[in-house]
Design a protein around this motif. Structure first.
Motif, PDB file in Angstrom:
ATOM      1  N   SER A 158       9.949 -33.474-114.074  1.00  0.00           N
ATOM      2  CA  SER A 158      11.291 -32.973-113.128  1.00  0.00           C
ATOM      3  C   SER A 158      12.436 -31.900-113.024  1.00  0.00           C
ATOM      4  O   SER A 158      11.715 -30.912-113.659  1.00  0.00           O
ATOM      5  CB  SER A 158      12.173 -33.900-113.283  1.00  0.00           C
ATOM      6  N   GLU A 159      12.204 -31.308-112.578  1.00  0.00           N
ATOM      7  CA  GLU A 159      12.873 -29.493-111.181  1.00  0.00           C
ATOM      8  C   GLU A 159      13.702 -30.180-112.238  1.00  0.00           C
ATOM      9  O   GLU A 159      14.245 -30.599-111.951  1.00  0.00           O
ATOM     10  CB  GLU A 159      12.733 -29.606-109.754  1.00  0.00           C
ATOM     11  N   ARG A 160      14.480 -28.412-112.253  1.00  0.00           N
ATOM     12  CA  ARG A 160      16.042 -28.751-112.952  1.00  0.00           C
ATOM     13  C   ARG A 160      16.862 -29.081-111.903  1.00  0.00           C
ATOM     14  O   ARG A 160      17.806 -29.775-112.209  1.00  0.00           O
ATOM     15  CB  ARG A 160      15.952 -27.412-112.980  1.00  0.00           C
ATOM     16  N   GLU A 161      16.714 -28.610-110.919  1.00  0.00           N
ATOM     17  CA  GLU A 161      17.335 -29.217-109.643  1.00  0.00           C
ATOM     18  C   GLU A 161      17.850 -30.454-109.430  1.00  0.00           C
ATOM     19  O   GLU A 161      19.230 -30.749-108.270  1.00  0.00           O
ATOM     20  CB  GLU A 161      17.362 -28.036-108.321  1.00  0.00           C
ATOM     21  N   ALA A 162      16.746 -31.172-109.658  1.00  0.00           N
ATOM     22  CA  ALA A 162      16.481 -32.784-109.267  1.00  0.00           C
ATOM     23  C   ALA A 162      17.980 -33.323-110.233  1.00  0.00           C
ATOM     24  O   ALA A 162      18.325 -34.271-109.790  1.00  0.00           O
ATOM     25  CB  ALA A 162      15.445 -32.938-109.555  1.00  0.00           C
ATOM     26  N   ILE A 163      18.631 -32.522-111.013  1.00  0.00           N
ATOM     27  CA  ILE A 163      19.015 -33.361-112.511  1.00  0.00           C
ATOM     28  C   ILE A 163      20.795 -33.435-111.439  1.00  0.00           C
ATOM     29  O   ILE A 163      21.444 -34.000-113.032  1.00  0.00           O
ATOM     30  CB  ILE A 163      18.999 -32.870-113.992  1.00  0.00           C
ATOM     31  N   LEU A 208      17.202 -36.222-119.067  1.00  0.00           N
ATOM     32  CA  LEU A 208      17.112 -35.297-120.347  1.00  0.00           C
ATOM     33  C   LEU A 208      16.314 -35.262-121.160  1.00  0.00           C
ATOM     34  O   LEU A 208      15.579 -34.841-121.809  1.00  0.00           O
ATOM     35  CB  LEU A 208      18.407 -34.798-120.900  1.00  0.00           C
ATOM     36  N   SER A 209      16.125 -36.443-120.801  1.00  0.00           N
ATOM     37  CA  SER A 209      15.386 -37.275-122.528  1.00  0.00           C
ATOM     38  C   SER A 209      13.959 -38.536-122.076  1.00  0.00           C
ATOM     39  O   SER A 209      13.456 -38.484-122.554  1.00  0.00           O
ATOM     40  CB  SER A 209      15.655 -38.296-123.586  1.00  0.00           C
ATOM     41  N   GLU A 249      16.262 -28.180-122.954  1.00  0.00           N
ATOM     42  CA  GLU A 249      15.645 -27.672-122.566  1.00  0.00           C
ATOM     43  C   GLU A 249      14.580 -26.415-123.945  1.00  0.00           C
ATOM     44  O   GLU A 249      13.620 -26.030-124.186  1.00  0.00           O
ATOM     45  CB  GLU A 249      15.916 -26.074-121.728  1.00  0.00           C
ATOM     46  N   ALA A 250      15.815 -26.531-124.562  1.00  0.00           N
ATOM     47  CA  ALA A 250      15.479 -25.982-126.506  1.00  0.00           C
ATOM     48  C   ALA A 250      14.469 -26.966-127.006  1.00  0.00           C
ATOM     49  O   ALA A 250      13.441 -26.182-127.592  1.00  0.00           O
ATOM     50  CB  ALA A 250      16.821 -26.056-127.158  1.00  0.00           C
ATOM     51  N   ILE A 251      14.457 -28.518-126.594  1.00  0.00           N
ATOM     52  CA  ILE A 251      13.117 -29.115-127.695  1.00  0.00           C
ATOM     53  C   ILE A 251      12.199 -28.882-126.611  1.00  0.00           C
ATOM     54  O   ILE A 251      10.612 -28.649-127.342  1.00  0.00           O
ATOM     55  CB  ILE A 251      13.892 -30.687-127.480  1.00  0.00           C
ATOM     56  N   ARG A 252      12.756 -29.325-124.964  1.00  0.00           N
ATOM     57  CA  ARG A 252      10.892 -28.902-124.423  1.00  0.00           C
ATOM     58  C   ARG A 252      10.198 -27.781-124.567  1.00  0.00           C
ATOM     59  O   ARG A 252       9.101 -27.879-124.614  1.00  0.00           O
ATOM     60  CB  ARG A 252      11.373 -28.996-123.109  1.00  0.00           C
ATOM     61  N   GLU A 253      10.989 -26.407-125.213  1.00  0.00           N
ATOM     62  CA  GLU A 253      10.152 -25.114-125.322  1.00  0.00           C
ATOM     63  C   GLU A 253       9.655 -25.193-126.170  1.00  0.00           C
ATOM     64  O   GLU A 253       8.409 -24.865-126.671  1.00  0.00           O
ATOM     65  CB  GLU A 253      11.531 -24.066-125.256  1.00  0.00           C
ATOM     66  N   ARG A 254      10.293 -25.867-127.731  1.00  0.00           N
ATOM     67  CA  ARG A 254       9.806 -25.722-128.927  1.00  0.00           C
ATOM     68  C   ARG A 254       9.002 -27.021-129.010  1.00  0.00           C
ATOM     69  O   ARG A 254       7.859 -26.869-130.190  1.00  0.00           O
ATOM     70  CB  ARG A 254      10.975 -26.609-130.281  1.00  0.00           C
TER      71      ARG A 254
END
Length: 387
Positions: free
Chosen positions: A54-59, A45-46, A128-133
């Motif tokens: 990395s893809e979402r499903e990989a987490i 996430l960080s 996801e919110a930080i990545r979008e910002r």
């Protein structure tokens, strides 16, 4: 039929459920999580997930169908609100109760909050919110030169954003690593264009600016706060379990009540290697602590004495850390600090208590063996990890 309930659907909880089944437990397994997501791992996430690598499903810890396939009753999006030790039930926010024969508390931790605005990075939704910002924010201010803070700063710089880090300590990672090693990370970030402000604090955090205690105003399109976490001990404390910095357990991860265990970020187990309770917040603790707690719940002989371990990736720096630096009186370097290819050893009374390998690989087992041995070492003989 025995019923084992796990409160906390993170990595520790998910691995505990998996281990119960792998060890042959054929009773009921219930896994309860406050988040809407099924269990996932937090390090991406960080790191890679925040950077879009990395893809979402990989987490996620398991495939979507794993829980049903292994008869694990997964409840997401519902928090546990009360623990009754006498009745052996857990009350949930949706008004239901979950009876148990054995209970595992794996409730994790939440970010330490500061007054005002700012985003925090703990959940997949936060990332996801930080990545979008980061796609639009030109000026980013990070409060706290912590691991999370520095990894977020690195992601923002790699996205091409102007980054300022505000930290009241005299350097980065000061409490975690000390002045000398903290300066290594500070130099790295400065070399990448990060504006580091040490010895100052955020007096006011707004949506578009941060006011420092010096009176300076830092304009910002995005503010991220990373000033540590607080273990989620409320459920345990209100139920009357022994709580220190976390939920206190013995070396088998048993709490002060015989039917209740604890693991992961929330637990503060007695550590045989260090001779004291030790709370560890990192990924490896959840990865190994959940299975250890599950085996202990099954009555197996368990001594949880994992050497604390942590890793980070920032720019071209990859690092693994083992041990606990508390009380050290010497730091020894092997390799080239300037070239960011070295091992740092923390010693106390001539004994290695921690080690950090930077861009040097396949040495963690050797470092941890030195820590476990407890023997007095001639510092000049400490290995550099280079062949």
């Amino acid at each position: 039929m025995a019923r084992y309930v796990i409160v906390g659907a993170g990595l520790a909880g998910a691995k505990a459920a998996q281990t119960l089944r792998e060890e042959g437990f054929d009773g009921e397994v219930v896994l309860i999580g406050a988040e809407d997501e099924r269990p996932y791992e937090r390090p991406p996430l960080s790191k890679g997930y925040l950077q879009g690598r990395s893809e979402r499903e990989a987490i996620f810890v398991h495939e979507p169908g794993w829980y049903a396939d292994h008869a694990v009753e997964l409840h997401t999006g519902v928090a546990a609100t009360r623990l009754d030790l006498a009745e052996r039930v857990v009350a949930l926010a949706d008004g239901t109760v979950q009876p148990y024969d054995r209970l595992l508390l794996a409730t994790g931790a939440t970010p330490r909050r500061l007054p005002g605005a700012g985003l925090y990075l703990r959940t997949v939704a936060d990332s996801e919110a930080i990545r979008e910002r980061l796609t639009t924010a030109e000026r980013v201010v990070v409060i706290g030169a912590s691991w999370i803070g520095l990894e977020t700063a690195a992601a923002a710089r790699q996205a091409g954003r102007a980054v300022t880090v505000v930290e009241p300590e005299p350097t980065a990672l000061h409490r975690a690593l000390g002045r000398e090693l903290g300066d290594v990370f500070a130099r790295l970030h400065r070399s990448k264009g990060v504006d580091l402000r040490f010895g100052v604090s955020a007096a006011e955090i707004g949506e578009n600016a941060v006011l420092l205690d010096t009176g300076e105003r830092l304009e910002a399109d995005l503010v991220v706060v990373g000033v540590g976490v607080v273990p989620e001990t409320g459920l345990a404390r209100e139920a009357g379990l022994d709580v220190g910095r976390g939920v206190l357990t013995d070396a088998a991860l048993r709490t002060s009540h015989p039917d209740v265990h604890a693991a992961g970020d929330v637990a503060e187990p007695f550590h045989p290697l260090y001779g004291r309770p030790l709370r560890v917040e990192h990924w490896a603790n959840a990865l190994h602590g959940g299975p250890a707690a599950a085996r202990s719940m099954l009555g197996m002989d368990v001594t949880y004495d994992l050497v604390p371990y942590f890793f980070t990736d920032q720019y071209e720096l990859g690092m693994e850390f083992s041990g606990d630096v508390a009380g050290h009186d010497q730091v020894v370097y092997r390799g080239s600090v300037d070239d960011l290819e070295f091992i740092a050893y923390w010693l106390r009374g001539g004994r290695v208590v921690a080690g950090m390998n930077v861009n040097v690989w396949d040495v963690v087992d050797d470092i941890q063996e030195l820590i476990r041995s407890g023997r007095v070492i001639d510092p000049t003989t400490l290995p550099s990890g280079r062949s």
